[in-house]
Scaffold this motif. Sequence first.
Motif, PDB file in Angstrom:
ATOM      1  N   VAL A 371       0.850  -1.187   0.000  1.00 51.22           N
ATOM      2  CA  VAL A 371       0.000   0.000   0.000  1.00 51.22           C
ATOM      3  C   VAL A 371       0.886   1.238   0.000  1.00 51.22           C
ATOM      4  O   VAL A 371       1.725   1.419   0.884  1.00 51.22           O
ATOM      5  CB  VAL A 371      -0.933   0.042   1.233  1.00 51.22           C
ATOM      6  N   SER A 372       0.720   2.061  -1.016  1.00 51.29           N
ATOM      7  CA  SER A 372       1.387   3.357  -1.068  1.00 51.29           C
ATOM      8  C   SER A 372       0.419   4.371  -0.476  1.00 51.29           C
ATOM      9  O   SER A 372      -0.605   4.708  -1.072  1.00 51.29           O
ATOM     10  CB  SER A 372       1.734   3.723  -2.521  1.00 51.29           C
ATOM     11  N   ILE A 373       0.736   4.846   0.726  1.00 53.62           N
ATOM     12  CA  ILE A 373      -0.201   5.688   1.465  1.00 53.62           C
ATOM     13  C   ILE A 373      -0.163   7.120   0.928  1.00 53.62           C
ATOM     14  O   ILE A 373       0.898   7.727   0.814  1.00 53.62           O
ATOM     15  CB  ILE A 373       0.125   5.695   2.972  1.00 53.62           C
ATOM     16  N   GLY A 374      -1.358   7.644   0.625  1.00 53.02           N
ATOM     17  CA  GLY A 374      -1.465   8.980   0.055  1.00 53.02           C
ATOM     18  C   GLY A 374      -1.699  10.057   1.097  1.00 53.02           C
ATOM     19  O   GLY A 374      -1.368   9.898   2.272  1.00 53.02           O
ATOM     20  N   LEU A 375      -2.298  11.139   0.650  1.00 51.60           N
ATOM     21  CA  LEU A 375      -2.495  12.317   1.495  1.00 51.60           C
ATOM     22  C   LEU A 375      -3.960  12.544   1.860  1.00 51.60           C
ATOM     23  O   LEU A 375      -4.320  13.613   2.353  1.00 51.60           O
ATOM     24  CB  LEU A 375      -1.936  13.560   0.795  1.00 51.60           C
ATOM     25  N   GLU A 376      -4.804  11.531   1.628  1.00 51.51           N
ATOM     26  CA  GLU A 376      -6.200  11.667   2.022  1.00 51.51           C
ATOM     27  C   GLU A 376      -6.308  11.738   3.553  1.00 51.51           C
ATOM     28  O   GLU A 376      -5.338  11.471   4.273  1.00 51.51           O
ATOM     29  CB  GLU A 376      -7.028  10.473   1.531  1.00 51.51           C
ATOM     30  N   THR A 377      -7.487  12.067   4.032  1.00 52.78           N
ATOM     31  CA  THR A 377      -7.742  11.965   5.478  1.00 52.78           C
ATOM     32  C   THR A 377      -7.514  10.516   5.881  1.00 52.78           C
ATOM     33  O   THR A 377      -8.146   9.605   5.347  1.00 52.78           O
ATOM     34  CB  THR A 377      -9.181  12.390   5.799  1.00 52.78           C
ATOM     35  N   VAL A 378      -6.604  10.287   6.817  1.00 55.70           N
ATOM     36  CA  VAL A 378      -6.129   8.926   7.064  1.00 55.70           C
ATOM     37  C   VAL A 378      -7.239   8.007   7.575  1.00 55.70           C
ATOM     38  O   VAL A 378      -7.247   6.806   7.280  1.00 55.70           O
ATOM     39  CB  VAL A 378      -4.921   8.941   8.018  1.00 55.70           C
ATOM     40  N   LYS A 379      -8.217   8.549   8.299  1.00 54.54           N
ATOM     41  CA  LYS A 379      -9.298   7.685   8.792  1.00 54.54           C
ATOM     42  C   LYS A 379     -10.126   7.123   7.642  1.00 54.54           C
ATOM     43  O   LYS A 379     -10.691   6.028   7.747  1.00 54.54           O
ATOM     44  CB  LYS A 379     -10.190   8.445   9.777  1.00 54.54           C
ATOM     45  N   ASP A 380     -10.181   7.860   6.525  1.00 57.02           N
ATOM     46  CA  ASP A 380     -10.919   7.369   5.360  1.00 57.02           C
ATOM     47  C   ASP A 380     -10.169   6.222   4.679  1.00 57.02           C
ATOM     48  O   ASP A 380     -10.788   5.260   4.203  1.00 57.02           O
ATOM     49  CB  ASP A 380     -11.144   8.508   4.365  1.00 57.02           C
ATOM     50  N   VAL A 381      -8.860   6.325   4.635  1.00 56.85           N
ATOM     51  CA  VAL A 381      -8.041   5.245   4.077  1.00 56.85           C
ATOM     52  C   VAL A 381      -8.174   3.999   4.945  1.00 56.85           C
ATOM     53  O   VAL A 381      -8.373   2.883   4.439  1.00 56.85           O
ATOM     54  CB  VAL A 381      -6.556   5.678   3.985  1.00 56.85           C
ATOM     55  N   ILE A 382      -8.067   4.173   6.240  1.00 50.21           N
ATOM     56  CA  ILE A 382      -8.197   3.042   7.164  1.00 50.21           C
ATOM     57  C   ILE A 382      -9.572   2.393   7.052  1.00 50.21           C
ATOM     58  O   ILE A 382      -9.689   1.154   7.054  1.00 50.21           O
ATOM     59  CB  ILE A 382      -7.904   3.506   8.615  1.00 50.21           C
ATOM     60  N   ALA A 383     -10.613   3.216   6.914  1.00 48.69           N
ATOM     61  CA  ALA A 383     -11.974   2.676   6.792  1.00 48.69           C
ATOM     62  C   ALA A 383     -12.103   1.830   5.534  1.00 48.69           C
ATOM     63  O   ALA A 383     -12.754   0.767   5.540  1.00 48.69           O
ATOM     64  CB  ALA A 383     -12.982   3.816   6.787  1.00 48.69           C
ATOM     65  N   ASP A 384     -11.469   2.254   4.435  1.00 46.43           N
ATOM     66  CA  ASP A 384     -11.539   1.485   3.192  1.00 46.43           C
ATOM     67  C   ASP A 384     -10.794   0.163   3.334  1.00 46.43           C
ATOM     68  O   ASP A 384     -11.291  -0.901   2.923  1.00 46.43           O
ATOM     69  CB  ASP A 384     -10.943   2.308   2.046  1.00 46.43           C
ATOM     70  N   LEU A 385      -9.616   0.201   3.931  1.00 44.47           N
ATOM     71  CA  LEU A 385      -8.860  -1.032   4.159  1.00 44.47           C
ATOM     72  C   LEU A 385      -9.620  -1.976   5.099  1.00 44.47           C
ATOM     73  O   LEU A 385      -9.650  -3.195   4.890  1.00 44.47           O
ATOM     74  CB  LEU A 385      -7.471  -0.705   4.731  1.00 44.47           C
ATOM     75  N   GLU A 386     -10.258  -1.398   6.100  1.00 42.20           N
ATOM     76  CA  GLU A 386     -11.031  -2.202   7.070  1.00 42.20           C
ATOM     77  C   GLU A 386     -12.162  -2.947   6.385  1.00 42.20           C
ATOM     78  O   GLU A 386     -12.335  -4.162   6.572  1.00 42.20           O
ATOM     79  CB  GLU A 386     -11.562  -1.293   8.166  1.00 42.20           C
TER      80      GLU A 386
END
Length: 390
Positions: A371-386
């Motif tokens: 996963v190449s982590i971007g600059l989005e709001t991190v809780k939104d990225v975590i929610a998608d991965l979850e």
Amino acid sequence: MNEEEFGFETEAIRTQLERTQYLEHSVPLYLTSSFVFEDAEDMRASFAEEKSRNIYSRYSNPNTNEFVDKVCKMEGATAGFAFASGMAAVYSTMAALLKSGDHIVSSSSVFGATHSLFINYFPKWNIETSYFDINKPETIESFITPNTKILFAESPTNPAVDIIDLELLGAIAKKHNLILIIDNCFATPYLQQPMKWGAHLVVHSATKLMDGQGRVLGGITVGDPELIQKIYLFSRLTGPSLSPFNAWVLSKSLETLAVRLDRHCENALKVAEFLEQHPNVNKVKYPFLKSHPQYEIAKKQMKLGGSIVAFEIKGGIEAGRTFLDKIKLCSLSPNLGDTRTIVTHPASTTHSKLSVDERLAVSITDGLVRVSIGLETVKDVIADLEQALS
């Protein structure tokens, strides 16, 4: 104020071309294929390299010059050359320095295209490569032969995010009189400067975090001026140089590299910590997690942990494919270092042509996800991965 006192961010922003008569604040584009001469003597002296000036944009251009100057200051180098892509940089650097009969010692975990270059094309010119296990650095010297010329490595590695001790590599290169070349793409010069640890040359795919927004291709090699001169002469003839427009984009991108990397790394650590607690994940690899096997080395040579997180999902290849199908917010793309978070599953995509044993030799398990982590709001990225993991 003494320029030696300038910080990283100031160098990235204030290293620029001299202003033209228009006194522009932002550097202009120089979209010209060639440059004119004042007279016959000016032209003669320029081609004889008795004076430093732009002749033809395949050789140099004001925009590419500025980009190279910035990266040199960031990496602590004095010379460099900019290329049309990261792989153009890798190939041209090697081709300029190697001859038939030479030998490369490389870490086993390298970018797929670099690996293909080493095993499919260099042997045609009688240039062989031996790979050492990144988890067994004590074996490196056993691969060195009388005709070994280059020691090559990536750190962090692609895609498994392993860390190699650059200080150790520097010591080995010095002991055996080898040219140490480090691919610093994953770290960028903001997080790591390999020349401090003994590297002679540093290579980047500027397409990745240097650009940071998925817009242009580019590559660069910086380092020892005598070696760069050989690379320059080879590249001037063969033509893999960076375009002025892409150089202009990349030079502007470097002005925000530090602030972008701070957020990338902050987000990546939070994602790594989340994944480490997830029941459907076997293990997580991120350089600044204490569970990373080379955590202490990463802390020694890196400022922060970078933007890439690797984790092993339970269920192997099919679980990895299912995970990709369930992703909603993040992108499925072979790129990395973008503002947008990108997810890949190497075993079913980029490394699918390798056997299981070949993949395991470079730390790619069937369930490995990068996963190449971007600059989005991190809780939104975590929610998608979850939701994809569940």
